[in-house]
Design an enzyme around this catalytic site. Structure first.
Site, PDB file in Angstrom:
ATOM      1  CB  SER A  97      -0.845   0.114   1.196  1.00 31.47           C
ATOM      2  OG  SER A  97      -0.224   0.167   2.428  1.00 31.47           O
ATOM      3  CG  ASP A 137       5.552  -0.069   5.390  1.00 34.93           C
ATOM      4  OD1 ASP A 137       6.467  -0.490   5.917  1.00 34.93           O
ATOM      5  OD2 ASP A 137       4.338  -0.872   5.418  1.00 34.93           O
TER       6      ASP A 137
END
Length: 358
Positions: A123, A180
């Protein structure tokens, strides 16, 4: 403290200008295909987004999120990450273009080399790719050629990409750490501790085998389970967490030494630290029998491995030697595939972040 690094698996985005007065998004890996009329998008959110500088994105208000979810027929309290990815897409697009006199009609198609929903930051790669493409289209950032096939952005432009990508991550996951999206943006590796991220410049690129157990997992569930165990057994888990941090500290020193000297002893120590880390993560309750099976097979073939991501399923990484032992690596790959695992036989840790194809 934790060390996170990039894998050289890629999330690919293709943006095409169209003339149909629509904004389209296709994510075939997860069965998403959406087309939104620009006029409908403008009528819903134009008056709700007021961004003074395109280099400083503003967080979505509840009014904006409600309007976008209503437009997409998404439940107000939905936690479906697939649907929320489309909400994030429309919000980032709106931040950049909605107040222009003629917002562009575009079609965006994305495909992932990264296993989706396996705890590997797919994502974040989505949010970074999306932000890069839209900001480039708007002229907010400008890439520079680094090879015949690739272009990259300056550190200042990467900072802007990362800010937008973090907004996208928040919409998809609620309260992400920012690790991330930072790794996907800048590449390489970083150290994360108490909310502070420090980029590690002296990290070598490491060869890894990535193994997807294909067992579904939930980061929120794993975190919740650990917090409950920690609260119940605080006096037991405190030394466990201290040991995990000591592994991180020693691993960072070994990575620096490996970069500087290339000596095999540092590579061997890193593998042993990974083995220990895996056992401590099991003790913390975030392991899974399939992950243990992967690590055991790695050890049987002379290699070292550990779970990665949230645990509870998902993926494991196996440290491969810098050269040689190709036959042993091939045998391990065959064995893991025969057990039903998805194997990426040779990826790398610590490579480049977001790039543009030319």
């Amino acid at each position: 403290a934790a060390i996170a690094g990039s894998l050289d698996l890629r999330f690919h985005l293709k943006l095409t200008s169209t003339n149909d007065f629509k904004v389209a998004l296709a994510l075939p890996d997860i069965g998403i295909s959406k087309k939104i009329e620009l006029a409908a998008l403008q009528s819903k959110v134009k008056k709700l987004i007021n961004q003074e500088s395109l280099k400083e994105p503003v967080q979505a208000s509840e009014d904006v999120l409600s309007a976008l979810k209503e437009l997409l027929h998404v439940d107000a309290d939905s936690t479906d990450t697939k649907q929320l990815a489309v909400v994030a897409f429309l919000y980032v697009y709106s931040c950049i273009f909605i107040n222009k006199s003629e917002p562009p009609s575009i079609s965006v198609e994305m495909k992932s080399d990264i296993p989706v929903g396996a705890g590997l930051g797919s994502s974040a790669a989505f949010s970074v790719s999306l932000s890069s493409a839209l900001l480039q289209l708007a002229g907010v950032i400008s890439s520079e050629k680094v090879s015949d096939n690739l272009a990259a952005w300056s550190s200042a432009d990467l900072d802007i990409i990362n800010k937008y990508a973090f907004l996208g991550e928040k919409m998809i996951h609620g309260t992400p750490s920012g690790i991330d999206n930072s790794i996907s943006t800048y590449g390489g590796a970083l150290r994360f501790q108490k909310g502070k991220m420090t980029h590690l410049d002296s990290i070598p690129t490491l060869s890894m085998m990535l193994v997807n157990t294909q067992v579904p997992r939930s980061s929120k569930t794993q975190i919740s389970n650990f917090r409950q165990r920690y609260t119940t057994y605080t006096e037991i888990f405190e030394p466990v967490l201290s040991s995990v941090e000591a592994i991180t500290e020693k691993a960072e020193l070994n990575l620096k030494s490996l970069k500087e000297t290339g000596k095999s002893i540092h590579h061997k120590t890193l593998g042993e630290l990974m083995d220990m880390n895996h056992q401590f993560l099991n003790l913390m309750g975030v392991g899974h029998p399939t992950l243990d099976q992967v690590v055991a097979e790695a050890q049987n073939h002379g290699f070292h491995g550990k779970l990665t991501g949230a645990g509870g399923g998902g993926c494991a990484i196996i440290l491969l030697p810098p050269e040689g032992e190709a036959a042993a690596v091939e045998k391990l790959e065959e064995k893991l595939k025969s057990l039903g695992f998805q194997v990426f036989p040779k990826t790398s840790f610590g490579g480049r972040g977001v790039m543009q194809h030319l």
